[in-house]
Design a protein around this motif. Structure first.
Motif, PDB file in Angstrom:
ATOM      1  N   UNK A  96       0.828  -1.209   0.000  1.00 27.83           N
ATOM      2  CA  UNK A  96       0.000   0.000   0.000  1.00 27.83           C
ATOM      3  C   UNK A  96       0.861   1.256   0.000  1.00 27.83           C
ATOM      4  N   UNK A  97       1.887   1.267   0.844  1.00 36.76           N
ATOM      5  CA  UNK A  97       2.767   2.446   0.897  1.00 36.76           C
ATOM      6  C   UNK A  97       3.451   2.679  -0.439  1.00 36.76           C
ATOM      7  N   UNK A  98       3.948   1.614  -1.058  1.00 34.71           N
ATOM      8  CA  UNK A  98       4.662   1.769  -2.326  1.00 34.71           C
ATOM      9  C   UNK A  98       3.754   2.293  -3.428  1.00 34.71           C
ATOM     10  N   UNK A  99       2.499   1.877  -3.435  1.00 29.32           N
ATOM     11  CA  UNK A  99       1.587   2.291  -4.498  1.00 29.32           C
ATOM     12  C   UNK A  99       0.940   3.644  -4.235  1.00 29.32           C
ATOM     13  N   UNK A 100       0.689   3.971  -2.958  1.00 33.30           N
ATOM     14  CA  UNK A 100      -0.032   5.197  -2.628  1.00 33.30           C
ATOM     15  C   UNK A 100       0.865   6.290  -2.064  1.00 33.30           C
ATOM     16  N   UNK A 101       2.065   5.922  -1.637  1.00 31.10           N
ATOM     17  CA  UNK A 101       3.074   6.844  -1.101  1.00 31.10           C
ATOM     18  C   UNK A 101       2.695   7.428   0.256  1.00 31.10           C
ATOM     19  N   UNK A 106      -1.324  -0.944  10.625  1.00 35.09           N
ATOM     20  CA  UNK A 106      -2.202  -2.013  11.077  1.00 35.09           C
ATOM     21  C   UNK A 106      -2.446  -1.817  12.568  1.00 35.09           C
ATOM     22  N   UNK A 107      -3.703  -1.924  12.966  1.00 40.62           N
ATOM     23  CA  UNK A 107      -4.101  -1.794  14.368  1.00 40.62           C
ATOM     24  C   UNK A 107      -4.741  -3.078  14.845  1.00 40.62           C
ATOM     25  N   UNK A 108      -4.647  -3.322  16.142  1.00 41.73           N
ATOM     26  CA  UNK A 108      -5.289  -4.471  16.763  1.00 41.73           C
ATOM     27  C   UNK A 108      -6.363  -3.990  17.723  1.00 41.73           C
ATOM     28  N   UNK A 109      -7.460  -4.692  17.766  1.00 42.80           N
ATOM     29  CA  UNK A 109      -8.530  -4.414  18.713  1.00 42.80           C
ATOM     30  C   UNK A 109      -8.131  -5.002  20.068  1.00 42.80           C
ATOM     31  N   UNK A 110      -8.186  -4.179  21.103  1.00 43.23           N
ATOM     32  CA  UNK A 110      -7.837  -4.610  22.447  1.00 43.23           C
ATOM     33  C   UNK A 110      -8.938  -4.183  23.407  1.00 43.23           C
ATOM     34  N   UNK A 111      -8.832  -4.646  24.635  1.00 46.09           N
ATOM     35  CA  UNK A 111      -9.818  -4.273  25.652  1.00 46.09           C
ATOM     36  C   UNK A 111      -9.838  -2.755  25.809  1.00 46.09           C
ATOM     37  N   UNK A 117      -0.120  -1.561  15.795  1.00 43.13           N
ATOM     38  CA  UNK A 117       0.914  -2.587  15.913  1.00 43.13           C
ATOM     39  C   UNK A 117       2.131  -2.275  15.053  1.00 43.13           C
ATOM     40  N   UNK A 118       1.917  -1.675  13.889  1.00 46.90           N
ATOM     41  CA  UNK A 118       3.040  -1.397  12.993  1.00 46.90           C
ATOM     42  C   UNK A 118       2.624  -0.363  11.970  1.00 46.90           C
ATOM     43  N   UNK A 119       3.622   0.195  11.300  1.00 49.10           N
ATOM     44  CA  UNK A 119       3.392   1.168  10.246  1.00 49.10           C
ATOM     45  C   UNK A 119       4.527   1.100   9.241  1.00 49.10           C
ATOM     46  N   UNK A 120       4.225   1.478   8.022  1.00 50.80           N
ATOM     47  CA  UNK A 120       5.238   1.666   6.993  1.00 50.80           C
ATOM     48  C   UNK A 120       5.078   3.110   6.521  1.00 50.80           C
ATOM     49  N   UNK A 121       6.038   3.950   6.866  1.00 51.59           N
ATOM     50  CA  UNK A 121       5.896   5.392   6.698  1.00 51.59           C
ATOM     51  C   UNK A 121       5.950   5.775   5.225  1.00 51.59           C
ATOM     52  N   UNK A 122       5.135   6.757   4.853  1.00 52.80           N
ATOM     53  CA  UNK A 122       5.029   7.216   3.478  1.00 52.80           C
ATOM     54  C   UNK A 122       6.317   7.804   2.942  1.00 52.80           C
ATOM     55  N   UNK A 128       3.197  11.283   7.553  1.00 49.05           N
ATOM     56  CA  UNK A 128       2.593  11.078   8.862  1.00 49.05           C
ATOM     57  C   UNK A 128       3.120   9.798   9.480  1.00 49.05           C
ATOM     58  N   UNK A 129       3.306   9.818  10.799  1.00 48.25           N
ATOM     59  CA  UNK A 129       3.644   8.597  11.529  1.00 48.25           C
ATOM     60  C   UNK A 129       2.735   8.506  12.738  1.00 48.25           C
ATOM     61  N   UNK A 130       2.558   7.288  13.251  1.00 47.67           N
ATOM     62  CA  UNK A 130       1.643   7.057  14.366  1.00 47.67           C
ATOM     63  C   UNK A 130       2.420   6.524  15.553  1.00 47.67           C
ATOM     64  N   UNK A 131       1.788   6.562  16.711  1.00 48.86           N
ATOM     65  CA  UNK A 131       2.412   6.104  17.954  1.00 48.86           C
ATOM     66  C   UNK A 131       2.040   4.646  18.193  1.00 48.86           C
ATOM     67  N   UNK A 132       3.013   3.758  18.073  1.00 50.79           N
ATOM     68  CA  UNK A 132       2.757   2.339  18.263  1.00 50.79           C
ATOM     69  C   UNK A 132       2.519   2.022  19.738  1.00 50.79           C
ATOM     70  N   UNK A 133       1.572   1.114  19.994  1.00 50.73           N
ATOM     71  CA  UNK A 133       1.368   0.612  21.343  1.00 50.73           C
ATOM     72  C   UNK A 133       0.467   1.433  22.228  1.00 50.73           C
ATOM     73  N   UNK A 134       0.137   2.657  21.845  1.00 49.77           N
ATOM     74  CA  UNK A 134      -0.741   3.480  22.679  1.00 49.77           C
ATOM     75  C   UNK A 134      -2.199   3.133  22.380  1.00 49.77           C
ATOM     76  N   UNK A 135      -2.989   3.012  23.414  1.00 49.91           N
ATOM     77  CA  UNK A 135      -4.399   2.651  23.234  1.00 49.91           C
ATOM     78  C   UNK A 135      -5.230   3.885  22.896  1.00 49.91           C
ATOM     79  N   UNK A 136      -6.044   3.758  21.847  1.00 47.04           N
ATOM     80  CA  UNK A 136      -6.962   4.813  21.442  1.00 47.04           C
ATOM     81  C   UNK A 136      -8.395   4.285  21.502  1.00 47.04           C
ATOM     82  N   UNK A 137      -9.365   5.159  21.773  1.00 45.63           N
ATOM     83  CA  UNK A 137     -10.761   4.701  21.821  1.00 45.63           C
ATOM     84  C   UNK A 137     -11.274   4.327  20.438  1.00 45.63           C
TER      85      UNK A 137
END
Length: 276
Positions: A96-101, A106-111, A117-122, A128-137
């Motif tokens: 996706x990153x290679x084609x869309x730049x 990928x996120x995981x559903x948690x309690x 869980x991971x990202x491949x930066x554009x 944009x980059x995201x914070x891995x491991x932090x829980x969001x609503x």
């Protein structure tokens, strides 16, 4: 105080204390933890002392506050390395990153929410980059919304009946509005966001399903709002939906149990699931 007795209650309290460090400020004091979890300071102090002795929590005597310790870092690293969802998604994120730049995640559903869980930066100069491991609503942002849309009805009801904090001015916080949004997401198979979780960011996401057919995560593409326009979302959504379906198939080692529907090619320019 909402304190229970018995081994199960004690275990739950320890887990709740640890999970509190995945949200909010990086350091917490005894008073803050006790207030957030509705526990006595004495109980919180004992739990923190026990966790500190095992390296899961570290104490700073200068501030008299606690932060996650090296053992927690080791646990998190092991969880990432062993995550089936992360390993199944990674090649599709790269594609996706290679084609869309733009950055692919990928996120995981948690309690109580979801975590990146991971990202491949554009590849753009401004990305944009995201914070891995932090829980969001789950109600804020495209990844969370698409997980919530495909969650069991009782879980949706519980989320909508609970607190819906505003992370930005664009976060959906009205239960009726959010319920209608989830209906639209289920109809088209993907969600979009314009500044709902992070003010200057836009994204489009699709759900990932596990072998049982339950939603377990989401794949998304995100970038600055000035590039993630309605036209970008409409053009990109089918690719994100297809990538999420391939991740679901890889997790199940077969066709997805509940594949999201691909958006119609003649969809209106203002796409479902996107708010300004």
């Amino acid at each position: 105080m909402a304190e229970t007795t018995g081994g199960t209650g004690a275990t739950e309290r320890v887990a709740d204390v640890l999970l509190l460090f995945t949200d909010g400020p990086p350091t917490l004091g005894v008073t803050r933890v006790a207030r957030e979890l509705d526990l006595s300071k004495a109980v919180v102090h004992r739990i923190l002392q026990s966790l500190t002795g095992r390296g899961l929590i570290a104490y700073d005597p200068a501030t008299r506050e606690y932060r996650l310790g090296p053992a927690a870092v080791a646990l998190g690293g092991r969880a990432l390395r062993d995550s089936d969802l992360r390993s199944a998604a990674l090649p599709h994120l790269v594609d996706l990153r290679d084609r869309l730049r733009e950055t692919a995640t990928v996120s995981a559903k948690v309690h109580g929410g979801r975590v990146y869980l991971d990202q491949v930066v554009g590849t753009h100069e401004i990305t944009m980059s995201v914070e891995l491991g932090r829980r969001f609503p789950l109600h804020a942002g495209s990844s969370g919304k698409c997980m919530l849309a495909f969650a069991p009805a009782d879980e949706i009801d519980a989320v909508l009946a609970g607190a819906l904090p505003s992370l930005t001015a664009a976060t959906l916080t009205e239960p009726d509005v959010l319920h209608a949004e989830l209906d639209r997401i289920r109809e088209c198979g993907y969600a979009a966001s314009a500044g709902e979780r992070q003010a200057d960011a836009g994204s489009v996401a699709a759900p990932v399903f596990g072998p049982s057919g339950d939603v377990v995560g989401a794949v998304s593409v995100c970038g600055p709002r000035f590039r993630v326009t309605d036209e970008f979302v409409a053009a990109t959504a089918p690719e994100v939906v297809a990538a999420a379906a391939r991740v679901s198939a890889r997790l199940a080692d077969r066709a997805p149990a509940r594949p999201p529907r691909t958006p119609a090619r003649n969809a209106a320019p203002v796409v479902a699931g996107r708010t300004s």
